[in-house]
Design a protein around this motif. Structure first.
Motif, PDB file in Angstrom:
ATOM      1  N   ILE A 103       1.159  -1.195  -0.329  1.00 58.53           N
ATOM      2  CA  ILE A 103       0.106  -0.231   0.185  1.00 58.53           C
ATOM      3  C   ILE A 103       0.643   1.223  -0.045  1.00 58.53           C
ATOM      4  CG2 ILE A 103      -2.034   1.100   1.121  1.00 58.53           C
ATOM      5  CD1 ILE A 103      -2.950  -1.652   2.361  1.00 58.53           C
ATOM      6  N   PHE A 104       1.071   1.352  -1.091  1.00 58.99           N
ATOM      7  CA  PHE A 104       2.585   2.512  -1.372  1.00 58.99           C
ATOM      8  C   PHE A 104       1.552   3.662  -0.690  1.00 58.99           C
ATOM      9  CE2 PHE A 104       5.872   4.560  -3.438  1.00 58.99           C
ATOM     10  CZ  PHE A 104       5.408   5.890  -3.758  1.00 58.99           C
ATOM     11  N   ARG A 105       0.948   4.765  -0.537  1.00 56.07           N
ATOM     12  CA  ARG A 105      -0.113   5.639   0.057  1.00 56.07           C
ATOM     13  C   ARG A 105       0.122   5.889   1.444  1.00 56.07           C
ATOM     14  NH1 ARG A 105      -4.241   2.918  -0.612  1.00 56.07           N
ATOM     15  NH2 ARG A 105      -5.805   3.140   1.133  1.00 56.07           N
ATOM     16  N   LEU A 106       0.306   4.846   2.109  1.00 59.68           N
ATOM     17  CA  LEU A 106       0.460   4.498   3.802  1.00 59.68           C
ATOM     18  C   LEU A 106       2.653   4.213   3.691  1.00 59.68           C
ATOM     19  CD1 LEU A 106      -1.773   2.293   4.505  1.00 59.68           C
ATOM     20  CD2 LEU A 106      -1.667   4.810   4.908  1.00 59.68           C
ATOM     21  N   LEU A 107       3.315   4.622   2.629  1.00 59.83           N
ATOM     22  CA  LEU A 107       4.958   4.039   3.469  1.00 59.83           C
ATOM     23  C   LEU A 107       5.635   5.088   2.915  1.00 59.83           C
ATOM     24  CD1 LEU A 107       5.140   1.341   0.948  1.00 59.83           C
ATOM     25  CD2 LEU A 107       4.981   0.808   3.526  1.00 59.83           C
ATOM     26  N   HIS A 108       6.548   5.198   4.188  1.00 58.56           N
ATOM     27  CA  HIS A 108       6.817   6.665   3.939  1.00 58.56           C
ATOM     28  C   HIS A 108       8.852   6.155   2.966  1.00 58.56           C
ATOM     29  CE1 HIS A 108       5.232   8.584   7.562  1.00 58.56           C
ATOM     30  NE2 HIS A 108       4.962   7.171   7.748  1.00 58.56           N
ATOM     31  N   MET A 109       9.188   7.160   2.453  1.00 51.04           N
ATOM     32  CA  MET A 109      10.021   6.562   1.444  1.00 51.04           C
ATOM     33  C   MET A 109      11.108   7.584   1.557  1.00 51.04           C
ATOM     34  SD  MET A 109       8.309   4.438   0.211  1.00 51.04           S
ATOM     35  CE  MET A 109       9.509   4.387  -2.055  1.00 51.04           C
ATOM     36  N   GLY A 110      12.156   6.839   1.254  1.00 47.29           N
ATOM     37  CA  GLY A 110      14.113   7.238   1.323  1.00 47.29           C
ATOM     38  C   GLY A 110      14.810   7.167   0.289  1.00 47.29           C
ATOM     39  N   TRP A 111      16.343   8.325   0.194  1.00 49.27           N
ATOM     40  CA  TRP A 111      16.413   7.627  -0.651  1.00 49.27           C
ATOM     41  C   TRP A 111      17.768   7.582   0.082  1.00 49.27           C
ATOM     42  CZ3 TRP A 111      16.667   6.521  -5.710  1.00 49.27           C
ATOM     43  CH2 TRP A 111      15.557   6.313  -6.237  1.00 49.27           C
ATOM     44  N   PHE A 112      19.282   6.630  -0.068  1.00 48.53           N
ATOM     45  CA  PHE A 112      19.800   5.686   0.036  1.00 48.53           C
ATOM     46  C   PHE A 112      21.148   6.431  -0.551  1.00 48.53           C
ATOM     47  CE2 PHE A 112      19.549   5.381   5.114  1.00 48.53           C
ATOM     48  CZ  PHE A 112      17.635   4.956   5.078  1.00 48.53           C
ATOM     49  N   ARG A 113      22.641   6.239  -0.541  1.00 47.26           N
ATOM     50  CA  ARG A 113      23.454   6.234  -0.984  1.00 47.26           C
ATOM     51  C   ARG A 113      24.657   5.295  -0.676  1.00 47.26           C
ATOM     52  NH1 ARG A 113      25.360  12.410  -2.340  1.00 47.26           N
ATOM     53  NH2 ARG A 113      26.485  12.349  -0.621  1.00 47.26           N
ATOM     54  N   GLN A 114      25.595   4.701  -1.644  1.00 50.97           N
ATOM     55  CA  GLN A 114      26.429   3.885  -1.264  1.00 50.97           C
ATOM     56  C   GLN A 114      27.678   4.088  -2.307  1.00 50.97           C
ATOM     57  OE1 GLN A 114      26.003  -0.089   0.292  1.00 50.97           O
ATOM     58  NE2 GLN A 114      28.454  -0.390   1.400  1.00 50.97           N
ATOM     59  N   ALA A 115      28.614   5.018  -1.563  1.00 57.07           N
ATOM     60  CA  ALA A 115      29.873   5.040  -2.470  1.00 57.07           C
ATOM     61  C   ALA A 115      30.968   4.458  -2.116  1.00 57.07           C
ATOM     62  CB  ALA A 115      30.749   6.587  -2.579  1.00 57.07           C
ATOM     63  N   ALA A 144      14.075  12.236   2.503  1.00 55.26           N
ATOM     64  CA  ALA A 144      13.105  11.295   2.748  1.00 55.26           C
ATOM     65  C   ALA A 144      11.773  12.056   2.700  1.00 55.26           C
ATOM     66  CB  ALA A 144      13.720  10.187   4.373  1.00 55.26           C
ATOM     67  N   ILE A 145      10.963  11.167   2.648  1.00 58.26           N
ATOM     68  CA  ILE A 145       9.396  11.435   3.099  1.00 58.26           C
ATOM     69  C   ILE A 145       8.700  11.068   2.758  1.00 58.26           C
ATOM     70  CG2 ILE A 145       8.779  10.443   0.270  1.00 58.26           C
ATOM     71  CD1 ILE A 145       7.185  13.624  -0.284  1.00 58.26           C
ATOM     72  N   ASN A 146       7.395  11.790   3.903  1.00 63.13           N
ATOM     73  CA  ASN A 146       6.797  10.789   4.711  1.00 63.13           C
ATOM     74  C   ASN A 146       5.502  10.666   3.907  1.00 63.13           C
ATOM     75  OD1 ASN A 146       5.266  13.042   4.793  1.00 63.13           O
ATOM     76  ND2 ASN A 146       4.366  12.960   6.242  1.00 63.13           N
ATOM     77  N   TRP A 147       4.744  10.464   4.392  1.00 58.91           N
ATOM     78  CA  TRP A 147       3.574   9.127   3.095  1.00 58.91           C
ATOM     79  C   TRP A 147       2.938  10.518   2.850  1.00 58.91           C
ATOM     80  CZ3 TRP A 147      -2.126   9.679   4.138  1.00 58.91           C
ATOM     81  CH2 TRP A 147      -2.268  10.299   5.125  1.00 58.91           C
ATOM     82  N   SER A 148       2.692  11.271   3.111  1.00 58.60           N
ATOM     83  CA  SER A 148       0.999  12.721   2.833  1.00 58.60           C
ATOM     84  C   SER A 148       1.991  13.905   2.086  1.00 58.60           C
ATOM     85  CB  SER A 148       0.658  13.459   4.291  1.00 58.60           C
ATOM     86  OG  SER A 148       1.631  13.388   4.721  1.00 58.60           O
ATOM     87  N   SER A 149       3.591  13.824   2.158  1.00 59.16           N
ATOM     88  CA  SER A 149       4.469  14.249   1.528  1.00 59.16           C
ATOM     89  C   SER A 149       4.581  15.690   2.377  1.00 59.16           C
ATOM     90  CB  SER A 149       4.030  14.277   0.345  1.00 59.16           C
ATOM     91  OG  SER A 149       4.660  13.970  -0.556  1.00 59.16           O
ATOM     92  N   ASP A 150       4.140  15.567   3.510  1.00 58.55           N
ATOM     93  CA  ASP A 150       4.033  16.738   4.215  1.00 58.55           C
ATOM     94  C   ASP A 150       5.270  17.492   5.206  1.00 58.55           C
ATOM     95  OD1 ASP A 150       1.362  16.431   6.830  1.00 58.55           O
ATOM     96  OD2 ASP A 150       3.289  15.260   6.690  1.00 58.55           O
ATOM     97  N   ARG A 180       6.698  13.009  -4.495  1.00 64.22           N
ATOM     98  CA  ARG A 180       6.287  11.703  -4.026  1.00 64.22           C
ATOM     99  C   ARG A 180       5.190  11.773  -4.876  1.00 64.22           C
ATOM    100  NH1 ARG A 180       6.002   8.410   0.688  1.00 64.22           N
ATOM    101  NH2 ARG A 180       4.115   6.608  -0.455  1.00 64.22           N
ATOM    102  N   ASP A 181       4.693  10.598  -6.151  1.00 66.55           N
ATOM    103  CA  ASP A 181       3.020  10.502  -7.008  1.00 66.55           C
ATOM    104  C   ASP A 181       2.688   9.694  -6.340  1.00 66.55           C
ATOM    105  OD1 ASP A 181       1.206  11.174  -8.366  1.00 66.55           O
ATOM    106  OD2 ASP A 181       2.239  11.848 -10.000  1.00 66.55           O
ATOM    107  N   THR A 202       5.452   6.564  -7.790  1.00 66.73           N
ATOM    108  CA  THR A 202       6.722   6.922  -7.272  1.00 66.73           C
ATOM    109  C   THR A 202       7.578   7.778  -6.285  1.00 66.73           C
ATOM    110  OG1 THR A 202       6.537   6.238  -9.906  1.00 66.73           O
ATOM    111  CG2 THR A 202       7.499   7.734  -9.457  1.00 66.73           C
ATOM    112  N   THR A 203       8.644   7.911  -6.324  1.00 66.71           N
ATOM    113  CA  THR A 203       9.276   8.417  -5.572  1.00 66.71           C
ATOM    114  C   THR A 203       9.774   9.142  -6.635  1.00 66.71           C
ATOM    115  OG1 THR A 203       8.524   7.171  -3.906  1.00 66.71           O
ATOM    116  CG2 THR A 203      10.182   9.103  -3.590  1.00 66.71           C
ATOM    117  N   TYR A 204      10.677  10.362  -6.094  1.00 67.47           N
ATOM    118  CA  TYR A 204      11.438  11.124  -7.466  1.00 67.47           C
ATOM    119  C   TYR A 204      12.673  11.715  -5.747  1.00 67.47           C
ATOM    120  CZ  TYR A 204       7.567  11.192 -10.335  1.00 67.47           C
ATOM    121  OH  TYR A 204       7.034   9.855 -10.809  1.00 67.47           O
ATOM    122  N   LEU A 205      13.687  11.787  -6.805  1.00 64.34           N
ATOM    123  CA  LEU A 205      15.231  12.867  -5.707  1.00 64.34           C
ATOM    124  C   LEU A 205      15.694  13.348  -6.887  1.00 64.34           C
ATOM    125  CD1 LEU A 205      16.352  13.277  -3.584  1.00 64.34           C
ATOM    126  CD2 LEU A 205      18.360  10.903  -4.093  1.00 64.34           C
TER     127      LEU A 205
END
Length: 124
Positions: A28-40, A50-56, A72-73, A78-81
């Motif tokens: 249930i994507f709309r309820l998930l909190h999303m994040g971006w990580f990176r590894q060099a 990161a962004i919470n489920w409601s984008s606020d 996010r949309d 979809t989540t964007y960075l």
């Protein structure tokens, strides 16, 4: 669990921009909190944004704050960075991740779904 697939990485010159995307399926994507990580190479995975489920609520590491925007949309699952003014030190594999609860956004252990990553290379 949700399945995540990143795209949008590539080779860019310093000062350039890239927009990474993370497409989600299952869950249930709309309820998930999303994040971006990176590894060099040779370094540990680090939090980027990161962004919470409601984008606020959005969160950024100091290293990208002011140069990146997470969004996010929920309709497109979809989540964007958006990353601007890229630097060679931004070179890394970028991973999208999802977590079900409102726990610490910057701790990778709170995320239970991960994509396989997309490589960003910034040349000087």
């Amino acid at each position: 669990q949700v399945q995540l697939v990143e795209s949008g990485g590539g080779l860019v010159q310093a000062g350039g921009s890239l927009r990474l995307s993370c497409a989600a399926s299952g869950g249930i994507f709309r309820l998930l909190h999303m994040g971006w990580f990176r590894q060099a190479p040779g370094k540990e995975r680090e939090f980027v944004a990161a962004i919470n489920w409601s984008s606020d609520r959005t969160y950024y590491s100091d290293s990208v704050k002011g140069r990146s925007t997470i969004s996010r949309d929920n309709g497109k699952r979809t989540t964007y960075l958006q990353m601007n003014s890229l630097k060679p030190e931004d070179t890394a594999v970028y991973y999208c991740a999802a977590k079900p609860g409102d726990t610490s956004a910057s701790s990778y252990s709170n995320y239970d779904s991960w994509g396989k990553g997309t490589l960003v290379t910034v040349s000087s």
